[in-house]
Design a protein around this motif. Structure first.
Motif, PDB file in Angstrom:
ATOM      1  N   VAL A  65      -5.949  -7.079   9.449  1.00 23.16           N
ATOM      2  CA  VAL A  65      -6.757  -5.843   9.579  1.00 23.16           C
ATOM      3  C   VAL A  65      -5.195  -4.074  10.174  1.00 23.16           C
ATOM      4  O   VAL A  65      -4.955  -4.171   9.680  1.00 23.16           O
ATOM      5  N   PRO A  66      -3.670  -5.003  10.279  1.00 20.89           N
ATOM      6  CA  PRO A  66      -2.799  -4.302  10.560  1.00 20.89           C
ATOM      7  C   PRO A  66      -2.482  -4.091   9.191  1.00 20.89           C
ATOM      8  O   PRO A  66      -1.791  -2.955   9.129  1.00 20.89           O
ATOM      9  N   LEU A  67      -2.737  -5.307   8.153  1.00 13.06           N
ATOM     10  CA  LEU A  67      -2.029  -5.126   6.728  1.00 13.06           C
ATOM     11  C   LEU A  67      -2.628  -4.214   6.472  1.00 13.06           C
ATOM     12  O   LEU A  67      -2.163  -3.416   5.019  1.00 13.06           O
ATOM     13  N   GLN A  68      -4.157  -4.603   6.526  1.00  8.30           N
ATOM     14  CA  GLN A  68      -5.025  -3.212   5.324  1.00  8.30           C
ATOM     15  C   GLN A  68      -4.668  -1.997   6.091  1.00  8.30           C
ATOM     16  O   GLN A  68      -5.671  -1.001   4.947  1.00  8.30           O
ATOM     17  N   ASP A  69      -5.484  -2.067   7.481  1.00 12.66           N
ATOM     18  CA  ASP A  69      -5.176  -0.407   7.938  1.00 12.66           C
ATOM     19  C   ASP A  69      -5.027  -0.052   9.265  1.00 12.66           C
ATOM     20  O   ASP A  69      -5.317   1.124   9.496  1.00 12.66           O
ATOM     21  N   SER A  70      -3.570  -0.139   9.307  1.00 12.29           N
ATOM     22  CA  SER A  70      -2.611  -0.312   9.627  1.00 12.29           C
ATOM     23  C   SER A  70      -1.802  -0.031  10.147  1.00 12.29           C
ATOM     24  O   SER A  70      -0.532  -0.987  10.737  1.00 12.29           O
ATOM     25  N   CYS A  71      -1.211   0.268   8.419  1.00 10.59           N
ATOM     26  CA  CYS A  71       0.340   0.519   8.815  1.00 10.59           C
ATOM     27  C   CYS A  71       0.715   1.058   9.640  1.00 10.59           C
ATOM     28  O   CYS A  71       0.746   2.555   9.711  1.00 10.59           O
ATOM     29  N   GLU A  76       4.554   3.750   5.970  1.00 12.68           N
ATOM     30  CA  GLU A  76       3.817   4.977   5.091  1.00 12.68           C
ATOM     31  C   GLU A  76       4.529   4.713   3.535  1.00 12.68           C
ATOM     32  O   GLU A  76       5.845   5.475   3.316  1.00 12.68           O
ATOM     33  N   GLY A  77       3.806   4.236   2.622  1.00 13.94           N
ATOM     34  CA  GLY A  77       4.080   4.115   1.332  1.00 13.94           C
ATOM     35  C   GLY A  77       4.845   3.308   1.205  1.00 13.94           C
ATOM     36  O   GLY A  77       4.914   3.050  -0.175  1.00 13.94           O
ATOM     37  N   GLN A  78       5.458   2.105   2.322  1.00 12.20           N
ATOM     38  CA  GLN A  78       5.681   1.173   1.790  1.00 12.20           C
ATOM     39  C   GLN A  78       5.239   0.111   1.954  1.00 12.20           C
ATOM     40  O   GLN A  78       5.902  -1.414   3.532  1.00 12.20           O
ATOM     41  N   SER A  81       6.668  -3.801   2.682  1.00 14.58           N
ATOM     42  CA  SER A  81       7.748  -3.812   3.358  1.00 14.58           C
ATOM     43  C   SER A  81       6.960  -4.512   4.853  1.00 14.58           C
ATOM     44  O   SER A  81       7.467  -5.458   5.437  1.00 14.58           O
ATOM     45  N   TRP A  82       5.923  -3.636   5.114  1.00 15.48           N
ATOM     46  CA  TRP A  82       4.609  -3.689   6.411  1.00 15.48           C
ATOM     47  C   TRP A  82       4.557  -5.179   5.884  1.00 15.48           C
ATOM     48  O   TRP A  82       4.377  -6.263   6.681  1.00 15.48           O
ATOM     49  N   ALA A  83       3.959  -6.090   4.956  1.00 13.88           N
ATOM     50  CA  ALA A  83       3.288  -7.019   4.073  1.00 13.88           C
ATOM     51  C   ALA A  83       4.502  -8.197   4.788  1.00 13.88           C
ATOM     52  O   ALA A  83       4.785  -9.450   5.979  1.00 13.88           O
ATOM     53  N   TRP A  84       5.783  -8.064   4.480  1.00 14.52           N
ATOM     54  CA  TRP A  84       6.693  -8.702   4.537  1.00 14.52           C
ATOM     55  C   TRP A  84       7.256  -9.178   5.900  1.00 14.52           C
ATOM     56  O   TRP A  84       7.462 -10.113   6.714  1.00 14.52           O
ATOM     57  N   LEU A  85       7.422  -7.445   6.615  1.00 18.21           N
ATOM     58  CA  LEU A  85       8.022  -8.004   8.285  1.00 18.21           C
ATOM     59  C   LEU A  85       6.452  -8.506   9.204  1.00 18.21           C
ATOM     60  O   LEU A  85       6.253  -9.017  10.055  1.00 18.21           O
TER      61      LEU A  85
END
Length: 85
Positions: A65-71, A76-78, A81-85
């Motif tokens: 959920v946070p990977l797809q909908d809650s960056c 935003e636009g990165q 990086s969110w997925a890596w973290l």
């Protein structure tokens, strides 16, 4: 910002981050001791920022959920990086 810590971040990226902060603070012409202090401070802040993002991620029951909908807004636009973290 896909580095495990501030310490392993490449110097050119550190300089870019410092230049962004130079818009609000005078970080030019620092002596060695002051530069070491700034680097420790940035390292602590980087670690805290990553911890805050981790807590945001853990607030969800399903890790997708946070990977797809809650960056977070600052990433935003990165999304990579969110997925890596």
């Amino acid at each position: 910002m896909q580095w495990k810590s501030w310490k392993v971040m490449p110097d050119e990226i550190k300089m870019e981050v410092r230049s962004q902060w130079s818009m609000n603070y005078n970080l030019e012409d620092l002596n060695e001791e002051s530069l070491a202090y700034v680097n420790r401070l940035f390292g602590e802040r980087y670690k805290q920022w990553k911890s805050d993002l981790h807590h945001h991620f853990q607030a969800f029951d399903d890790p997708q959920v946070p990977l797809q909908d809650s960056c977070p807004k600052e990433l935003e636009g990165q999304e990579d990086s969110w997925a890596w973290l």
